[in-house]
Design a protein around this motif. Structure first.
Motif: not given
Length: 379
Positions: A14-15, A18-19, A22-23, A37, A39, A60, A62-63
């Motif tokens: 995941v980026d 990403k919240r 959602k992860v 993760v 970037e 909400n 960030k990852a």
């Protein structure tokens, strides 16, 4: 043995932006063993399975707020070196590359599964940690959290009049918070936290405690950890499960995999990224110099652990350093704090040497007698 055949291919990438909500949804749907993760398309860090599931950070967020830095590992790296990397990085998962391609992840449990049949050659007594921190069962959860943070540990044996009655971990605390808020729904968050901090530890602790005895094989202890899905066992005498001798963890087992029989002392550093003005070589030389001062004491392994506090002085963080030696005369330890890793290490080293001086049956070599007598006079 390399890790080529034990790399786990099921991972989520995941980026960093990403919240977490959602992860978590992706994680629950795909059930991977870890999350990588990135970037701007480049590897940035990892999020462990339990770390994500049990974290109470807002959806909400960030990852990147939950990820930990872990070094890239080659698919064909030796399993002992990988164990060292995980321990020194303070992580339980790391990305595995084949050339420049992200191939999968390696986890603490995957390594232990791969070597478990060879762990019958070690006993718990050879690897467990004797210096432990406990908490009373009627102490408040807030105090437990402070002790966990202060010492950079993940579990506390709980005692009643000195007898072992339970264990409380960081995961127990997070689990309680998540369950409580799921049950109560949205309320005043500040009030919820204050109420939780004021609860007695016995409301959260796990009991009965899963234990190990010094004479058990490490294989048996690891099998028990994996079966119970826990990261550590409290070590008790065989005939008294209320007395605490120490703690043995999966990390202790990984550390044991790196022990060598070479003449040069094996030194392992946890959270090596905190080193600032001091190098691994300087740390090794300093510990070797202390060990060489004493006759009839052989140092088999040295472990140096750094833990960063939030406090800073002119931008330099307050660091706690812990040095632990496994020697022919048992375990010896020293700890200290200072601003920056170098300062903290030398405070801990001085404490370690003072503890060695108090050890019966270990004498200083003749050329160090004057120096040590002066130190004794300062005690």
């Amino acid at each position: 043995m390399d890790i080529a055949d034990i790399v786990i291919r099921e991972y989520v990438e995941v980026d960093a932006g990403k919240r977490l909500g959602k992860v978590r949804a992706i994680f629950e749907r795909e059930n991977p063993k870890g999350i990588v993760v990135t970037e701007d398309g480049e590897y940035a860090g990892v999020i462990g399975e339990r770390q994500l599931v049990q974290s109470h950070i807002e959806d909400n967020t960030k990852a990147s707020a939950l990820m930990k830095s872990a070094p890239r590992i080659d698919r064909y790296e030796d399993i002992r070196e990988v164990a060292r990397v995980l321990v020194e990085g303070g992580v339980k998962i790391a990305p595995v590359y084949e050339g420049e391609k992200l191939y999968g992840v390696i986890t603490e449990d995957a390594i232990l599964d791969a070597v478990i049949e060879n762990l019958d050659a070690l006993t718990v007594e050879q690897i467990y940690t004797e210096d432990i921190v406990t908490i009373d069962d009627d102490d408040r959860v807030g105090r437990a959290i402070n002790r966990l943070r202060e010492h950079g540990i993940s579990r506390l044996p709980v005692v009643d009049d000195g007898n072992l009655v339970g264990v409380v971990t960081t995961h127990d605390i997070v689990d309680f918070v998540v369950r409580d808020q799921d049950r109560q729904g949205k309320r005043d968050r500040a009030g919820d936290i204050d109420r939780m901090l004021d609860l007695p530890v016995y409301d959260l602790m796990s009991s009965p405690v899963v234990t190990a005895t010094p004479g058990e094989t490490v294989q048996t202890a690891v099998e028990r950890m994996l079966a119970e899905n826990i990261a550590g066992l409290i070590v008790t005498p065989e005939d008294d499960d209320s007395e605490i001798l120490g703690v043995v963890t999966k990390t202790d087992v990984l550390r044991a995999l790196t022990f060598t029989e070479e003449e040069q002392m094996d030194v392992q550093i946890t959270n090596i990224g905190l080193l600032d003005t001091i190098t691994r070589e300087e740390i090794t030389n300093a510990i070797t110099e202390v060990a060489d001062k004493y006759s009839r004491m052989q140092v088999h392994h040295a472990h140096v652990r750094f833990h960063e506090h939030k406090e800073k002085l002119r931008g330099t963080p307050l660091i706690q350093a812990q040095i632990r030696l496994r020697t022919s005369h048992g375990q010896l330890a020293g700890s200290g704090e200072g601003y920056g890793a170098e300062h903290a290490f030398h405070v801990a080293l001085d404490k370690l040497e003072r503890n060695v001086l108090e050890l019966k049956g270990v004498n200083a070599d003749e050329k160090y007698q004057g120096q040590l007598l002066r130190k004794l006079g300062e005690l």
